[in-house]
Design a protein around this motif. Structure first.
Motif, short mmCIF file in Angstrom:
data_model
loop_
_atom_site.label_atom_id
_atom_site.label_comp_id
_atom_site.label_asym_id
_atom_site.label_seq_id
_atom_site.Cartn_x
_atom_site.Cartn_y
_atom_site.Cartn_z
N ILE A 17 37.59 22.01 33.64
CA ILE A 17 37.33 20.98 34.63
C ILE A 17 36.05 20.25 34.26
CG2 ILE A 17 36.89 20.52 37.06
CD1 ILE A 17 38.41 23.06 37.71
N LEU A 18 36.15 18.96 34.04
CA LEU A 18 34.98 18.15 33.71
C LEU A 18 34.42 17.57 35.01
CD1 LEU A 18 36.18 16.26 30.53
CD2 LEU A 18 34.85 18.36 30.69
N VAL A 19 33.15 17.79 35.24
CA VAL A 19 32.50 17.28 36.45
C VAL A 19 31.85 15.95 36.13
CG1 VAL A 19 30.79 17.77 38.22
CG2 VAL A 19 32.11 19.63 37.21
N ALA A 20 32.20 14.95 36.88
CA ALA A 20 31.62 13.62 36.66
C ALA A 20 30.17 13.63 37.07
CB ALA A 20 32.39 12.57 37.46
N VAL A 21 29.33 13.02 36.25
CA VAL A 21 27.90 12.96 36.53
C VAL A 21 27.44 11.51 36.45
CG1 VAL A 21 25.62 13.71 35.81
CG2 VAL A 21 27.57 15.25 35.55
N ILE A 22 26.75 11.05 37.48
CA ILE A 22 26.24 9.69 37.49
C ILE A 22 24.91 9.68 36.78
CG2 ILE A 22 25.46 7.78 38.93
CD1 ILE A 22 27.36 8.77 41.09
N VAL A 23 24.77 8.83 35.76
CA VAL A 23 23.53 8.74 35.01
C VAL A 23 23.02 7.32 35.05
CG1 VAL A 23 24.14 10.66 33.52
CG2 VAL A 23 24.81 8.37 32.85
N THR A 24 21.79 7.14 34.68
CA THR A 24 21.20 5.81 34.69
C THR A 24 21.77 4.96 33.57
OG1 THR A 24 19.39 6.66 33.39
CG2 THR A 24 19.09 6.65 35.75
N CYS A 25 21.57 3.67 33.64
CA CYS A 25 22.24 2.73 32.75
C CYS A 25 21.87 2.94 31.29
CB CYS A 25 21.95 1.30 33.18
SG CYS A 25 20.19 0.88 33.16
N GLY A 34 30.38 19.40 26.09
CA GLY A 34 30.63 20.79 26.45
C GLY A 34 31.35 21.52 25.32
N PRO A 35 31.79 22.77 25.54
CA PRO A 35 31.46 23.55 26.75
C PRO A 35 30.02 24.01 26.74
CG PRO A 35 32.60 24.94 25.19
CD PRO A 35 32.58 23.56 24.58
N TYR A 36 29.56 24.44 27.90
CA TYR A 36 28.17 24.84 28.04
C TYR A 36 28.09 26.29 28.52
CZ TYR A 36 27.97 19.74 28.40
OH TYR A 36 28.14 18.40 28.19
N GLY A 37 27.03 26.95 28.08
CA GLY A 37 26.76 28.26 28.64
C GLY A 37 26.41 28.13 30.10
N SER A 38 26.80 29.12 30.90
CA SER A 38 26.56 29.02 32.34
C SER A 38 26.45 30.40 32.95
CB SER A 38 27.71 28.26 33.00
OG SER A 38 27.60 28.31 34.42
N SER A 195 22.24 13.65 20.86
CA SER A 195 22.06 12.28 21.33
C SER A 195 23.28 11.74 22.06
CB SER A 195 21.72 11.36 20.15
OG SER A 195 22.75 11.41 19.17
N ASN A 196 24.43 12.38 21.87
CA ASN A 196 25.66 11.94 22.53
C ASN A 196 26.00 12.75 23.77
OD1 ASN A 196 26.40 9.87 20.63
ND2 ASN A 196 26.93 11.52 19.20
N ASP A 197 25.16 13.71 24.11
CA ASP A 197 25.47 14.59 25.23
C ASP A 197 24.21 14.83 26.05
OD1 ASP A 197 26.35 16.46 27.01
OD2 ASP A 197 27.13 17.87 25.52
N PRO A 198 23.98 14.06 27.10
CA PRO A 198 22.75 14.22 27.89
C PRO A 198 22.71 15.51 28.70
CG PRO A 198 24.23 12.66 28.95
CD PRO A 198 24.84 12.98 27.62
N LEU A 199 23.85 16.20 28.82
CA LEU A 199 23.87 17.45 29.57
C LEU A 199 23.47 18.65 28.73
CD1 LEU A 199 27.13 17.02 31.70
CD2 LEU A 199 24.77 16.43 32.30
#
Length: 851
Positions: A17-25, A34-38, A195-199
Motif C-alpha cells: 500500500i503506497l501512502v500519498a504524501v503531500i510535499v512542497t513544490c 520504497g520499501p522502507y524499514g519500519s 535524490s529521487n526519494d524524499p522519504l
C-alpha cells in the motif's frame, strides 16, 4: 516436492500500500520508491541451536537487558552473560546546508536519538517481506512457518525454500536466521541519500543479517553473526566505519558492576569475566565470555595488501576468482562436458545447489559450465578470502555509559582515531567494549561485509579452546560438519511405559561440508528436565561436560562401532554396537504420573583425516596381490586428526512441569494407567508364512493403538537379489509391505535396496582387494589381480526395522544362510567365515558362467 520445501497452507502476501504524501513544490517531481524499514515489521526471535540461547531482534539488537534469555549459557541454566549488542555504521558526508556530518546508523535499547514528533528511536528498522507477517518471529531455518511465501531478494524459483547463505534450501548450519533492515527512517539530519526519494533518509544503507549456530560438541558454545551492508544511496562515501558495541552482563541481570575484561592479542579475542565469580543469587562459578571479531570490510582501491595474503585489491564483486580456489566439475570421462554422474565440486550454478542437495530441481544458470558464477561456493560474494580485509582497526574497553551512541561526533572521533587492541585490562566495572574497522570507501551499489562470534567457556583455557573452533569455522567460509536431518517422532504414554517411534528421513542426509552421505544411527535421551542437563555426564580431560549418555542407541550394522578414534580433548563419542537400525523404542523404566522429556537424535560417523596407500605384494608362489592400508593423520600430540561425530539438535523450550515448545524430534510424556476395562488391541491370527523358502522371523508390535486400522491385513514380501536370480543362494536384499485388505494391494512400505546386505560381482580385472583398516571405516575384498575370475561379497545385517506402519512395527530378523544350498551351485570353490558380534559375512569365490 523436496522435503525441504515448506508444506503448509500458504498465506497470501498482502499487497503493498503506497501512502500519498503531500510535499512542497520544489520536490514535486520526486517519487517515493520504497520499501522502507519500519517499526511495524519488528520481530523478536530466539537462537537456541546449541548451548547458547539468546533473544535477538530483526532491527539488529542482540540480547536485551533485563529480559531473558540474553546470551544464556549453557542452555537450561538461565545464567546470562550479555546485556546487549548493537551493530553500527558511520560515514562522512555533507548535508543540504553544506555541513560535514557523520551520521551513525544503529539501534539499541538506550542512548538513541529520538524522532522529535513520534519519540521513537532513530536507526535500523526491519524491511518487509523477509518473514511471515502473520506470526511474531524473524525467519528461522528450522521453522517453515516463519518464512515468507517469496523472498524479495531472490528469484521466484526460491519460493517455499529456505533463503540459505550458500544457496536455495541450503542449511549450512544447524540453525540460521535471516532478515534485512535499513536506516531509511533516521531523519536526524537534513540529508537525503536518494535524490529521487524524499522519504528515504539515513545514509541509504541496506543490511542483510544472518546468525549461525552449530550443535557439534566443538562448536556448541558459539554463535556467529554475519552482516552484508550495501550502499543504496546516490553518493559514494569515502570514509566509512563499521563497528559493534557490546554491553557485558556476566553473572545475570543485577550482577554487572564487578565485571572485568581484556584482549588476547595473539588469538584476536576480546574476553570478559566476573570479578568475584558469583552470579545473581550466588550461582557459581560464572564462566568466561568472548567476542571474536572475524571478517572485516575490504578496501579494493588503495593499492595495499591490507590482509597480507599476497593479493592486492582483491574484491568480492569483480567477477574474478582472485584466490584461485574455485573448483570446476570433474570431467571423469574426458568428454569436455558435465554429466550427472560426475562431481560438480563448486560448479553448482547460481542457485548454489547440485543433484545431491534435497532442494535440487534441475540444472540452472552456470551449473557444470566450467566457469565460476555468482552464487557458487568459493567465488565472489561467497568467498571471504576475495576481500582485501582491513582488519580490526579500533578497540576500546570502558565502563559502560562513558561513551554513548547518541553522540555521533564523539563516536566518529573515537572510532576513527583509536589504535588496534592491546592486552590492557579493566576490572570492577559495568563493562563495555567498542570494536571498529575503518575508514574505508563504500561506493554506490557496493556491498561490504563483517562478522563476529560470541563464545563462552567454563574458564579461560576452555574459552581459548572454543576460539580455535570459531576460527576453524570462519577459515572454512562459515562451514562446519553438519549432522543428519532430525527425525520426526511420535510419543505415546502407557501404563508405566512410554512408546516412541520415528521416521527415516535422517538416513538420506548428505553432508555438504564433508561431501558424503554419513548417517550412522539414532540416540534416545530421557530427562526430567527439558534441557536434558542430567544426561550430559561424559566429561573431557579438563572436567568439562562434553557428551550425553543415551538411554538407548541404534546404529547401522556397518562395522563402525565403539569409541570414535577422534577425541574431543580426551572425550570420545560412542558410535554404537552395530545393533542395526530401529525406528521405535519402548521405555518400561518409567513411573506413572511423572512427566518425562524425550529426544531422538540422529548422528553421523564423523570424519578421519588420512591417506589410503595401495601396495603390490608378491606371494610365495610368485603371484601378485594387493594390500591397502589407511593411514590416519596425527597431530603433534599423537592424536588422530578429524571431526568427531555430530548429533542433530533436540530443543525443548519451557519450564519443568509447565507449557513447553517442542521440536519435531522431542516430546514430553506422562505415563498413566489405562481406564478401567480397557482391552488393548491384538493381532487376530498372528504371523502366517504363506509361501516361499524364507526362514526369516517377523517381530510385530502394536505401538500406537490410535493409528490402527481395524480389521486390516498386511503382507510382507521379501525381494530377491537381482544379481544372479532367486536360485543363487536364495538371497534377498529388501522387502515390501502391502495392505491386502478386501483384495487390495496398497504398497505401504518399500525398504531401501540392499537393506539386508550388499551382494554383487566385481568387474573382471578390477584391482579389488582386502582393506587393512584398523579404524573400521569400511570393508573391501579382493581377488588375485592377474586372475580371470570374479568374486562376490555379501555383508548381512542382523535386522532392520522400517518406519511404523499404521501404528504397527514390523521387524524382520535376518538369519544365517544355509550353506548346504551352495553345494549345487556352479562354483569351483567356496570360502566363508563369520565375523564377530552379530554381523555375518560370507565370501563366494571363483564363480564361472555355466557356459
Amino acid at each position: 516436492m523436496s522435503a525441504e520445501v515448506r508444506s503448509r497452507i500458504r498465506w497470501a502476501t498482502p499487497a503493498t500500500i503506497l501512502v500519498a504524501v503531500i510535499v512542497t513544490c520544489f520536490v514535486s517531481q520526486a517519487v517515493a520508491e520504497g520499501p522502507y524499514g519500519s517499526r511495524q515489521h519488528r520481530k523478536r526471535g530466539i537462537m537456541d541451536g546449541n548451548q547458547v540461547i539468546t533473544q535477538y531482534y530483526n532491527y539488529g539488537m542482540i540480547a536485551n537487558w533485563p529480559t531473558q534469555p540474553s546470551c544464556v549459557w549453557p542452555r537450561g541454566t538461565n545464567h546470562s552473560y550479555v546485556d546487549g549488542v548493537a551493530m553500527l555504521v558511520m560515514a562522512e558526508t555533507i548535508d543540504e546546508n553544506g555541513n560535514v556530518i557523520h551520521p551513525l546508523s544503529s539501534q539499541y535499547r538506550e542512548d538513541m536519538d529520538l524522532d522529535p514528533v513520534t519519540g521513537e528511536p532513530l536507526g535500523w528498522e526491519p524491511l518487509p517481506g523477509y518473514a511471515n507477517p502473520n506470526q511474531d518471529e524473524p525467519a528461522m531455518s528450522d521453522n517453515g512457518d516463519t518464512w515468507p511465501w517469496s523472498w524479495p531478494d531472490r528469484e521466484s524459483s526460491w519460493d517455499g525454500y529456505w533463503n540459505g547463505y550458500f544457496g536455495r534450501g541450503v542449511f549450512n548450519a544447524d540453525l540460521e536466521t535471516y532478515f534485512r533492515m535499513d536506516d531509511s527512517r533516521d531523519n536526524e539530519y537534513n540529508y537525503y541519500p536518494d535524490s529521487n526519494d524524499p522519504l528515504r533518509r539515513g545514509l541509504g544503507l541496506n543490511v542483510g543479517v544472518r546468525a549461525f549456530q552449530w550443535n557439534h560438541v566443538l562448536a556448541e558454545d558459539c554463535i556467529f553473526w554475519h552482516y552484508d551492508i550495501e550502499n543504496m544511496s546516490d553518493y559514494d562515501y569515502e570514509k566509512v566505519i563499521f563497528g559493534f558495541l557490546i554491553d557485558w552482563g556476566l553473572g545475570g541481570t543485577d550482577n554487572s558492576a564487578d565485571d572485568a575484561g581484556s584482549y588476547f592479542t595473539d588469538i584476536d579475542l576480546a574476553y570478559a569475566w566476573d570479578g568475584d565469580g558469583e552470579g545473581d543469587f550466588g550461582w557459581a562459578p560464572v564462566g568466561y565470555a568472548g567476542f571474536a571479531y572475524l571478517e572485516s570490510p575490504g578496501n579494493s582501491t588503495d593499492g595495499i595488501d591490507n590482509d597480507e595474503d599476497g593479493l592486492v585489491d582483491e574484491s568480492r564483486s569483480d567477477g574474478i576468482d582472485n584466490d584461485g580456489d574455485w573448483d570446476s566439475y570433474f570431467d571423469v570421462n574426458g568428454d569436455g562436458i558435465w554429466n550427472e554422474t560426475e562431481p560438480l565440486n563448486d560448479d553448482v550454478g547460481r542457485d548454489g545447489v547440485g543433484p545431491k542437495d534435497p532442494s535440487y530441481v534441475a540444472p540452472d544458470e552456470g551449473e557444470g559450465d566450467g566457469e565460476p558464477t555468482e552464487g557458487e561456493p568459493d567465488f565472489d560474494s561467497l568467498d571471504k578470502d576475495e576481500s582485501d580485509q582491513i582488519g580490526l582497526t579500533a578497540f576500546l574497553i570502558f565502563a559502560i555509559h562513558n561513551y554513548q551512541l547518541i553522540d555521533e561526533e564523539q563516536n566518529w572521533e573515537i572510532l576513527g582515531d583509536l589504535t588496534p587492541p592491546t592486552d590492557e585490562q579493566l576490572e570492577g566495572v559495568n563493562l563495555g567494549m567498542l570494536f571498529a574497522s575503518g575508514k574505508f570507501p563504500l561506493s554506490v551499489g557496493q556491498t561490504e561485509r563483517f562478522s563476529m562470534a560470541l563464545l563462552f567457556g567454563n574458564n579461560e583455557a576452555d574459552l581459548i579452546r572454543n576460539k580455535k573452533t570459531v576460527q576453524a569455522i570462519y577459515n572454512a567460509n562459515y562451514n562446519f560438519a553438519q549432522p543428519p536431518q532430525k527425525p520426526t517422532i511420535t510419543a505415546k504414554s502407557g501404563d508405566n511405559k512410554v512408546t516412541l517411534y520415528w521416521d527415516s528421513r535422517a538416513e538420506d542426509s548428505y553432508d555438504r561440508f564433508l561431501q558424503e552421505y554419513d548417517f550412522e544411527g539414532y540416540r534416545i535421551y530421557r530427562s526430567t528436565d527439558p534441557s536434558f542437563i542430567d544426561s550430559k555426564i561424559v566429561t573431557d580431560a579438563y572436567g568439562n561436560p562434553t557428551f550425553r549418555t543415551p538411554l538407548a542407541q541404534f546404529d547401522l550394522d556397518d562395522g563402525r562401532f565403539g569409541p570414535h578414534p577422534v577425541n574431543v580433548y580426551g572425550a570420545t563419542f560412542d558410535l554404537g554396537a552395530d545393533t542395526g537400525l530401529r525406528h521405535s523404542f519402548i521405555d518400561n523404566s518409567v513411573t506413572n504420573g511423572v512427566p518425562y522429556y524425550y529426544a531422538v537424535v540422529s548422528y553421523d560417523y564423523g570424519y578421519i583425516e588420512g591417506e589410503t596407500l595401495i601396495d603390490t605384494l608378491v606371494a610365495m608362489d610368485g603371484s601378485d596381490s594387493v594390500s591397502v592400508r589407511f593411514i590416519p593423520e596425527l597431530d603433534p600430540s599423537g592424536n588422530i586428526v578429524g571431526i568427531a561425530p555430530t548429533e542433530c539438535t533436540s530443543t525443548i523450550i519451557g519450564e519443568v512441569g509447565g507449557n513447553v515448545l517442542l521440536d519435531v524430534n522431542t516430546a514430553t510424556v506422562t505415563p498413566n494407567a489405562p481406564a478401567a476395562g480397557y482391552q488393548p488391541p491384538q493381532l487376530e491370527n498372528g504371523v502366517i508364512h504363506e509361501s516361499g523358502g524364507s526362514n526369516a522371523e517377523l517381530e510385530v508390535q502394536i505401538l500406537n493403538p490410535d493409528s490402527l486400522r481395524d480389521g486390516h491385513t498386511y503382507q510382507v514380501v521379501f525381494t530377491p537379489s537381482s544379481a544372479f536370480g532367486a536360485s543363487f543362494l536364495n538371497f534377498v536384499n529388501g522387502f515390501e509391505v502391502y495392505d491386502i485388505t478386501d483384495g487390495g494391494n496398497a504398497l505401504k512400505y518399500q525398504s531401501p535396496s540392499g537393506v539386508f546386505g550388499y551382494f554383487g560381482p566385481f568387474e573382471e580385472g578390477d584391482p579389488t582387494f582386502w582393506l587393512n583398516d584398523p579404524l573400521r571405516r569400511g570393508r573391501y575384498f579382493t581377488q588375485d589381480p592377474d586372475a580371470d575370475t570374479l568374486q562376490f561379497w555379501h555383508q548381512a545385517v542382523s535386522f532392520f526395522e522400517p518406519e511404523v506402519i499404521d501404528g504397527v512395527s514390523i521387524l524382520p530378523h535376518n538369519r544365517f544362510i544355509d550353506y548346504a544350498e551352495l553345494e549345487n551351485a556352479d562354483l569351483d570353490s567356496v570360502y566363508f567365515y563369520r565375523a564377530s558380534g552379530t554381523n555375518y559375512h560370507h565370501k563366494v569365490g571363483l564363480y564361472r558362467d555355466a557356459n
